[in-house]
Write a protein that holds these residues in place. Structure first.
Motif, PDB file in Angstrom:
ATOM      1  N   UNK A 188     -26.510 -29.428  39.752  1.00 57.32           N
ATOM      2  CA  UNK A 188     -27.318 -30.155  40.719  1.00 57.32           C
ATOM      3  C   UNK A 188     -27.548 -31.589  40.251  1.00 57.32           C
ATOM      4  N   UNK A 189     -27.889 -31.765  38.984  1.00 56.71           N
ATOM      5  CA  UNK A 189     -28.187 -33.088  38.462  1.00 56.71           C
ATOM      6  C   UNK A 189     -26.973 -34.011  38.575  1.00 56.71           C
ATOM      7  N   UNK A 190     -25.808 -33.501  38.209  1.00 56.45           N
ATOM      8  CA  UNK A 190     -24.595 -34.314  38.281  1.00 56.45           C
ATOM      9  C   UNK A 190     -24.260 -34.649  39.729  1.00 56.45           C
ATOM     10  N   UNK A 191     -24.409 -33.673  40.603  1.00 53.35           N
ATOM     11  CA  UNK A 191     -24.136 -33.892  42.020  1.00 53.35           C
ATOM     12  C   UNK A 191     -25.022 -34.994  42.589  1.00 53.35           C
ATOM     13  N   UNK A 192     -26.299 -34.964  42.248  1.00 53.71           N
ATOM     14  CA  UNK A 192     -27.222 -35.973  42.756  1.00 53.71           C
ATOM     15  C   UNK A 192     -26.856 -37.364  42.253  1.00 53.71           C
ATOM     16  N   UNK A 193     -26.404 -37.461  41.019  1.00 52.20           N
ATOM     17  CA  UNK A 193     -26.036 -38.763  40.452  1.00 52.20           C
ATOM     18  C   UNK A 193     -24.765 -39.337  41.090  1.00 52.20           C
ATOM     19  N   UNK A 194     -23.826 -38.467  41.430  1.00 51.03           N
ATOM     20  CA  UNK A 194     -22.504 -38.927  41.861  1.00 51.03           C
ATOM     21  C   UNK A 194     -22.365 -39.114  43.367  1.00 51.03           C
ATOM     22  N   UNK A 220     -30.657 -39.939  42.231  1.00 52.46           N
ATOM     23  CA  UNK A 220     -29.702 -40.396  43.233  1.00 52.46           C
ATOM     24  C   UNK A 220     -29.526 -41.907  43.203  1.00 52.46           C
ATOM     25  N   UNK A 221     -28.374 -42.359  43.662  1.00 56.41           N
ATOM     26  CA  UNK A 221     -28.121 -43.794  43.796  1.00 56.41           C
ATOM     27  C   UNK A 221     -29.097 -44.391  44.811  1.00 56.41           C
ATOM     28  N   UNK A 222     -29.454 -45.655  44.629  1.00 57.40           N
ATOM     29  CA  UNK A 222     -30.332 -46.267  45.632  1.00 57.40           C
ATOM     30  C   UNK A 222     -29.589 -46.615  46.917  1.00 57.40           C
ATOM     31  N   UNK A 223     -28.275 -46.391  46.913  1.00 54.27           N
ATOM     32  CA  UNK A 223     -27.462 -46.576  48.123  1.00 54.27           C
ATOM     33  C   UNK A 223     -27.144 -45.235  48.805  1.00 54.27           C
ATOM     34  N   UNK A 224     -27.719 -44.153  48.283  1.00 53.62           N
ATOM     35  CA  UNK A 224     -27.372 -42.816  48.772  1.00 53.62           C
ATOM     36  C   UNK A 224     -28.302 -42.353  49.888  1.00 53.62           C
ATOM     37  N   UNK A 225     -27.836 -41.352  50.614  1.00 55.30           N
ATOM     38  CA  UNK A 225     -28.572 -40.768  51.726  1.00 55.30           C
ATOM     39  C   UNK A 225     -28.714 -39.260  51.494  1.00 55.30           C
ATOM     40  N   UNK A 226     -29.843 -38.710  51.932  1.00 54.16           N
ATOM     41  CA  UNK A 226     -30.058 -37.264  51.818  1.00 54.16           C
ATOM     42  C   UNK A 226     -30.268 -36.667  53.206  1.00 54.16           C
ATOM     43  N   UNK A 227     -29.671 -35.503  53.434  1.00 51.23           N
ATOM     44  CA  UNK A 227     -29.733 -34.828  54.728  1.00 51.23           C
ATOM     45  C   UNK A 227     -30.346 -33.449  54.517  1.00 51.23           C
ATOM     46  N   UNK A 228     -31.343 -33.099  55.331  1.00 55.70           N
ATOM     47  CA  UNK A 228     -31.930 -31.757  55.263  1.00 55.70           C
ATOM     48  C   UNK A 228     -31.934 -31.117  56.643  1.00 55.70           C
ATOM     49  N   UNK A 229     -30.971 -30.235  56.848  1.00 57.88           N
ATOM     50  CA  UNK A 229     -30.920 -29.412  58.062  1.00 57.88           C
ATOM     51  C   UNK A 229     -31.103 -27.944  57.698  1.00 57.88           C
ATOM     52  N   UNK A 230     -31.737 -27.703  56.552  1.00 58.39           N
ATOM     53  CA  UNK A 230     -31.869 -26.330  56.046  1.00 58.39           C
ATOM     54  C   UNK A 230     -33.237 -25.754  56.373  1.00 58.39           C
ATOM     55  N   UNK A 231     -34.235 -26.088  55.554  1.00 64.75           N
ATOM     56  CA  UNK A 231     -35.587 -25.576  55.730  1.00 64.75           C
ATOM     57  C   UNK A 231     -36.592 -26.651  55.355  1.00 64.75           C
TER      58      UNK A 231
END
Length: 302
Positions: A188-194, A220-231
């Motif tokens: 998870x940590x590596x995924x968030x960084x990359x 996360x990168x400051x240029x990154x986006x997060x999507x939550x369509x789960x819960x």
């Protein structure tokens, strides 16, 4: 003949088929206290996310002695106390195969909306503003998509993202999947960084604990986006708003909230947020497929 209660509606084709089989179908929403009483008169209850079937309701249904099954018209069953219901002799089923494509498409829609300012530019243009110079976006092609959880929905999204030229990483509590060697596995940590885009596809954690909080967002990168369509609650809403305000995150696409309807106006009105009112499975095609699964569950169970 079964009496079936659909508290959050049911596809017409499914209703017609169930009635042609001789069953009685009622579509009506009940508040929790009313639902306790209503379930005394039904053999099956079909719910979506709006109806919560927790211990007090299950106790009332078990005491009445008629309810035999709860069907969740959708994937997640965290709005139902599954183990408690099963222990009381009430079966619980869901429809895991029906809405995967629809949720994956909505996650992708949020990614496009954020990357190209579709949501906010629609708002500002309605206000008479022509903010063309403010809306230089990014392309999805060539970017890295990180998928947190790798079940049916994530796999659908991975296929669509790959077709757009994205690199796909995933993390999964069961570890890497040998049947999908084309996608990269990471922690998870590596995924968030990359990742340039992170899309969450996991069940709720016990006690409503957030999987993604301030510490995770800071990775996360400051240029990154997060999507939550789960819960709702998988991503800490307060931490997310802080990350957006501080510029530590480029944007967020949100379909699910801790409280629904949400009262978190600061979050949904943020200019770098693309928000929808829990419509992941709300397509005509998904509802028809869900209805078909419900019919099949009832056919094979009674």
């Amino acid at each position: 003949m079964l009496r079936i209660l659909a508290t959050d509606g049911i596809d017409k084709s499914a209703r017609d088929e169930l009635e042609s089989m001789g069953h009685e179908v009622t579509e009506q929403y009940f508040e929790p206290e009313e639902l306790k009483k209503a379930l005394a008169d039904y053999d099956v209850v079909v719910v979506r996310s709006a109806t919560k079937v927790k211990a007090p309701i299950i106790d009332a249904a078990a005491d009445a002695g008629r309810l035999k099954m709860i069907i969740r018209a959708g994937v997640g069953v965290d709005n139902i106390d599954v183990d408690y219901a099963e222990a009381k002799g009430i079966k619980v089923r869901n429809t895991p195969n029906s809405s995967s494509a629809s949720v994956a498409e909505l996650a992708l829609a949020h990614m496009f909306s954020l990357a190209r300012f579709v949501g906010i530019s629609n708002v500002t243009m309605r206000e008479g503003k022509w903010n063309k110079k403010n809306y230089t976006g990014v392309e999805l092609s060539g970017k890295t998509l990180g998928l947190v959880g790798f079940g049916r929905i994530s796999i659908e999204l991975a296929k669509k993202a790959t077709a757009l030229g994205m690199k796909v990483l995933y993390t999964n509590r069961r570890g890497p999947r040998e049947d999908f060697p084309e996608y990269g596995y990471s922690t998870l940590e590596e995924l968030l960084r990359l990742s340039d885009f992170v899309s969450i596809h996991t069940p709720s954690l016990e006690g409503g604990k957030a999987l993604i909080g301030m510490n995770e967002l800071k990775l996360m990168k400051n240029t990154a986006y997060i999507i939550n369509c789960a819960r709702g609650g998988i991503v800490d809403e307060e931490a997310l708003l802080q990350a957006l305000e501080s510029g530590d995150l480029a944007g967020a696409g949100i379909d699910v909230f801790v409280e629904e309807p949400t009262k978190n106006l600061a979050l949904i009105n943020h200019p770098r947020v693309s928000s929808t009112p829990h419509i992941g499975g709300s397509t005509a095609e998904a509802q028809e497929r869900i209805g078909g699964e419900i019919v099949e569950i009832i056919k094979t169970s009674f």
